[in-house]
Design a protein around this motif. Sequence first.
Motif, PDB file in Angstrom:
ATOM      1  N   CYS B  11       0.846  -1.207   0.000  1.00 46.89           N
ATOM      2  CA  CYS B  11       0.000   0.000   0.000  1.00 46.89           C
ATOM      3  C   CYS B  11       0.878   1.251   0.000  1.00 46.89           C
ATOM      4  N   TRP B 112      -7.779  -0.296   3.029  1.00 45.58           N
ATOM      5  CA  TRP B 112      -7.586   0.124   1.628  1.00 45.58           C
ATOM      6  C   TRP B 112      -8.166  -0.884   0.638  1.00 45.58           C
ATOM      7  N   VAL B 117      -5.889   3.124  -2.430  1.00 41.99           N
ATOM      8  CA  VAL B 117      -4.867   3.901  -1.710  1.00 41.99           C
ATOM      9  C   VAL B 117      -4.228   4.962  -2.603  1.00 41.99           C
ATOM     10  N   THR B 123      -5.447  10.480  -0.481  1.00 40.63           N
ATOM     11  CA  THR B 123      -5.406   9.101   0.026  1.00 40.63           C
ATOM     12  C   THR B 123      -3.947   8.687   0.209  1.00 40.63           C
ATOM     13  N   ALA B 127      -2.175   7.410   3.624  1.00 37.89           N
ATOM     14  CA  ALA B 127      -1.565   6.072   3.698  1.00 37.89           C
ATOM     15  C   ALA B 127      -0.116   6.133   4.163  1.00 37.89           C
TER      16      ALA B 127
END
Lengths: 251, 416
Positions: B11, B112, B117, B123, B127
């Motif tokens: 991610c 996510w 993500v 976003t 993250a």
Amino acid sequence: MTDPILEVSNLSVVVGRKKILNEVSLSIGAGEVHVLLGPNGSGKTTLLMAVMGMPGYRVTGGSIVLRGREITGMGTDERSRAGIALAFQKPPPVRGVTLKALAESLLEAKAGGNGTVRSLAEKVRLRSCLDRELNVGLSGGELKRSEMFQLLCLEPELSLFDEPESGVDLDNISVVGEAMRSILGMGKERSRKAGLIVTHTGHILRYVPADAGHVLMEGSIVCRGHPQILFEDIRKHGFEGCRSCRHCRSI
Amino acid sequence: MPPLPVYLKECAGRAEKARNRAAPLGPNLDLGRYRAEPHGESPPRKLDDQVLREAALSAGVDLSEENRGGTYLQVDHSVLCRNVREACEGQVEISPVAEALERDPRAEEYWWKAVAVDSDKYTAYTALQAPKGYFIRILPGCRVDLPLQTCLLLAAEGSIQDVHNIIIAEEGSTAQVITGCAVHPSAKKGLHLGVSEFYIGRGASLTFTMIHSWSGGIDVRPRSAAVVEEEGTFVSNYILMRPVRSLQMYPVTTLRGARSRSRFQAIVMGTGDSRIDIGSRTVLEGKACRSETLSRAIACGRSSITVRGQLTARTDDCRAHLECRGMIASGEARLRAVPELDAEGVPRAELSHEAAISPIAEEEVAYLMSRGMTREEALSAITRGFLNVALMGLPPALQGCVEELMAVTPAEGSRL
């Protein structure tokens, strides 16, 4: 006549670019009820709207005096607070505002009125409509009763009724009539409350006796007299007969 | 499936690549304008701070916790309160999301997964920070009658509050969540980034009501998505009545399961110089799923409001309706409605929309004035009526709370 509550003197009113009222004069004393007659388009509603100070009804001449106080230039809300209320012929729908919420606010502003929302709604058989949006989806009879209910809450000194019986069945007319009597303080000693009623049929006068009548044609008062006599004459001869009658010639 | 640390690293890698990706909608904010961590005067840290309590209340969060099943309160990045009332113990879990990630081996199934993500820089930024925000799980089959409440308060001047929330309604559960996002008067400028992922299990029902109470110096970028399984129901209500510098959000609900349902309702009042771009997208995938999207917006002052809505049908036998109603109350305001219907090779899908923008009816104003209201009072009554929350059909406990809030929020001077 007793002390005048309303004095309209030489009032001329324009709506849009059209002159609707032409030097209209009338005077209503304390405790009196007058009736305004006239054919469609003669200016009856315009006169009530102008007295209430509704936007779009532009006074181009003359004056409106309430209890000796000139109100011709006053806003609609000020006139309401000064003691005038209008029962509309066709009140507009106001979505999102319930009849109950409006009534509560009117009674709150009045502080010490003659009843509660529920008791006053009961008088006009409207309790089941209290949570409905204002004038939304109501029948003809309910609309008129809603207007009467609001005037009961307002307790005005001068009430203006625009065709209170139109679109109303016989059952509803009696309820509306009783409410009007209450609004006008009829049956109470020394009530100073006054009223001006616009009516086509005169049916409402069975419930609310009037003291005087005025016939309005093409924006001018053409006749005055006792309401029942005026009605009889109009029934026999139509409004055109009004022009030639001896009462009219004397105005 | 890779273990959680590996997944989180993936991610982070995707987020890194999206670090500068502008969002397709809304003003492109320079994140460098804000500080990553709170600075300056210490924001309130105690629950008995009266200003804090009032700020929370302005967004519908009652810190007395009366008639609430549980509470989560976060000020900037500090958790001040997390509490499940005794009546709801064993029915619901409420915790900081970081704690849930550590404790729950299934967390990566939710982290996510509904929101990409790498959707945009917001976003991505979220993250790349340590996880902050709340985790709520309604346990299978549990019916939580008292509303749960969460509050995210931005208090530190000039800072970014980034949160990532997970809300799970497990199979057969029912709950109502009221979320207030608000600004403490100590923050004149700031950015709220709120990622929220909703998972509505089979036969579950979640009513989520979000109330935003910002001020004219705050930028807001929520990023939300919901996935609804078979016969699940997701109701999302959104209310914004106060100014905001800019707000852009476009939550997506995917009706994945057969006979799943969703309703998205928004009530928005644009005031001051607010720049608001909101909407919702519903993707209809499950057999015989249904959706309804209703929004009401009033543009006042010099505000600009864009209300979007998109219905995407990917299955036959689905039905959805979109309605945008707007009222423009100022010659300097702007209001746009952008409804969009999209049927992807599904000839029996039924999608419909209605959009209307109208002025405030002068006839109604005059009528109320004839009852003694000032013009301001009449306008206020009409606009409040237009934004009537009763139309949302909220559960009674929430309805009362939201009505109380509305009574003090939009219409100072109203007699109704």
